[in-house]
Design an enzyme around this catalytic site. Structure first.
Site, PDB file in Angstrom:
ATOM      1  N   HIS A 169       0.827  -1.212   0.000  1.00  0.00           N
ATOM      2  CA  HIS A 169       0.000   0.000   0.000  1.00  0.00           C
ATOM      3  C   HIS A 169       0.864   1.266   0.000  1.00  0.00           C
ATOM      4  CE1 HIS A 169      -3.928  -2.052   1.609  1.00  0.00           C
ATOM      5  NE2 HIS A 169      -3.306  -2.769   0.681  1.00  0.00           N
ATOM      6  N   TYR A 279     -11.843  11.185   2.374  1.00  0.00           N
ATOM      7  CA  TYR A 279     -12.473  10.168   1.529  1.00  0.00           C
ATOM      8  C   TYR A 279     -12.842   8.893   2.283  1.00  0.00           C
ATOM      9  CZ  TYR A 279     -11.967  13.317  -2.293  1.00  0.00           C
ATOM     10  OH  TYR A 279     -12.120  14.426  -3.104  1.00  0.00           O
ATOM     11  N   TYR A 290     -11.064  -9.276   4.331  1.00  0.00           N
ATOM     12  CA  TYR A 290     -10.762 -10.542   3.683  1.00  0.00           C
ATOM     13  C   TYR A 290     -11.289 -11.661   4.578  1.00  0.00           C
ATOM     14  CZ  TYR A 290      -7.853  -7.503   0.917  1.00  0.00           C
ATOM     15  OH  TYR A 290      -7.421  -6.484   0.110  1.00  0.00           O
TER      16      TYR A 290
END
Length: 400
Positions: A169, A279, A290
């Site tokens: 990331h 955001y 997951y």
């Protein structure tokens, strides 16, 4: 608050793409790459709902290509392991460009984006993002150097993110607005959401986890950034609350900055980026953890932006371009978002800031790492595959 639309892909049969892009014996090692003349068609012409196109190999044998840039008559391609390669006169040159700084090529990190300065023809600046080794880990960094065809010289470091975490990331895309400003995306470094979601690093303005930053082209912080002068906030930050934005592109018709970012399991986003806005990651979103456990407190909240478009299931978005060429008049102004896990490109029609339709193209040919609008009017794509298929730079040409 921004509006959102669910993904409504018009996925088309792609049997015509059964023809391989390259011989089965092709290796994914740069040392085995001989390149291929641009313009040699390798696949039949598949049809889309809007235009017929064919897939043409530009170069193959690259090792995990990540970013594509057009500089003069050359095409530059970053390889995640740390090399900057050159495609010249239709051939992938064996020798990489020298002068590239050291990277930590682990996990999702390495040498990532490559973008020329808007005035490259006069100043020769080329910008790179990379995972800069820091102690036992790495962080997202931006460097630039002057490109002379064989080397980067006068290399200087412009930005080092205050972020840490696992080897993933990094975000790591660059976009210039044509007015002297550079925008850079930084991911949340896989910081796990738990407990109070508002305490997640992506919601904390004192670090660079999950942000888009705005800088002058030499790395200085603009005085009019939204958080300049705010106690506890880093002045580089332009927007925050992102997960892993691996695409940035300006819409030429409007000047709006757009980004795609990876969701978790579901919930990839297409966002219009505005200064100072939050955001939402990980407080709001459209994905799950997951394994299926919930993450978010909901899909919307006051003071947090919802995406203009999202994908469930995820296509693992990476790479974004707005098409401005004349080879495909039907695609003028459309956004093209790459998908890694989805092995596709999503063609998005954007009208007045709203996504009005989506079509899936280039499906099933490999993991799409980058999409770029070429100066010759073609659409260029980096295929970064892990399934034993050749890693390639290809382009889309009209099928007729």
């Amino acid at each position: 608050m921004a509006r959102f639309r669910p993904a409504t892909s018009l996925t088309l049969p792609m049997a015509l793409l059964a023809v391989s892009l390259a011989p089965a014996c092709a290796q994914e090692s740069a040392s085995d790459a001989a390149g291929q003349a641009a313009g040699a068609a390798d696949a039949a012409s598949p049809s889309s709902a809007s235009a017929d196109y064919r897939v043409v190999t530009v170069a193959e044998g690259l090792e995990n290509p990540w970013g594509i840039a057009f500089v003069g008559d050359d095409i530059l391609v970053t390889e995640k392991a740390g090399d900057l390669r050159v495609i010249r006169d239709g051939q992938l040159l064996e020798a990489p460009i020298t002068g590239v700084p050291e990277v930590l090529p682990a996990g999702q990190g390495g040498l990532m984006d490559v973008v020329p300065h808007p005035d490259f023809d006069t100043n020769r600046w080329v910008y790179l993002t990379l995972s800069k080794p820091m102690g036992e880990g790495a962080t997202t960094a931006v460097v630039r150097g002057r490109y002379d065809g064989t080397a980067l010289t006068e290399v200087e470091e412009l930005f080092v993110a205050r972020s840490s975490g696992r080897n993933g990331h990094y975000g790591s895309r660059i976009a210039f607005d044509g007015q002297g400003y550079m925008f850079v995306s930084v991911g949340d470094r896989q910081a796990s959401p738990s407990g109070d979601l508002t305490a997640h690093p992506a919601q904390d303005l004192s670090n660079h986890h999950g942000v888009i930053v705005r800088l002058h082209d030499d790395g200085r912080v603009p005085d009019d950034n939204p958080f300049v002068g705010r106690d506890g906030a880093l002045p580089e930050i332009w927007s925050y609350g992102h997960r892993n934005p691996q695409a940035l592109a300006f819409e030429p018709a409007t000047g709006h900055l757009w980004s795609t970012e990876h969701g978790p399991q579901g919930g990839d986003e297409f966002n219009r980026i505005e200064p100072g806005l939050n955001y939402g990651w990980p407080v709001v979103g459209f994905g799950v953890n997951y394994g299926g456990d919930p993450i978010h407190d909901g899909t919307s909240a006051p003071g947090m932006e919802s995406p203009e478009h999202y994908w469930v299931p995820s296509i693992a978005t990476s790479g974004l371009a707005f098409y401005t060429g004349d080879r495909f008049p039907e695609w003028q102004g459309n956004a093209f978002a790459g998908g890694l896990a989805g092995e596709q490109i999503a063609r998005l029609t954007v009208v007045n800031g709203e996504v009005t339709s989506e079509e899936t193209i280039l499906e099933g040919m490999g993991r799409v790492r980058d999409v770029r609008d070429g100066p010759d009017g073609y659409l260029y794509v980096a295929l970064d595959d892990r399934a034993g298929r050749p890693t390639s730079i290809v382009r889309l040409e009209p099928g007729n």
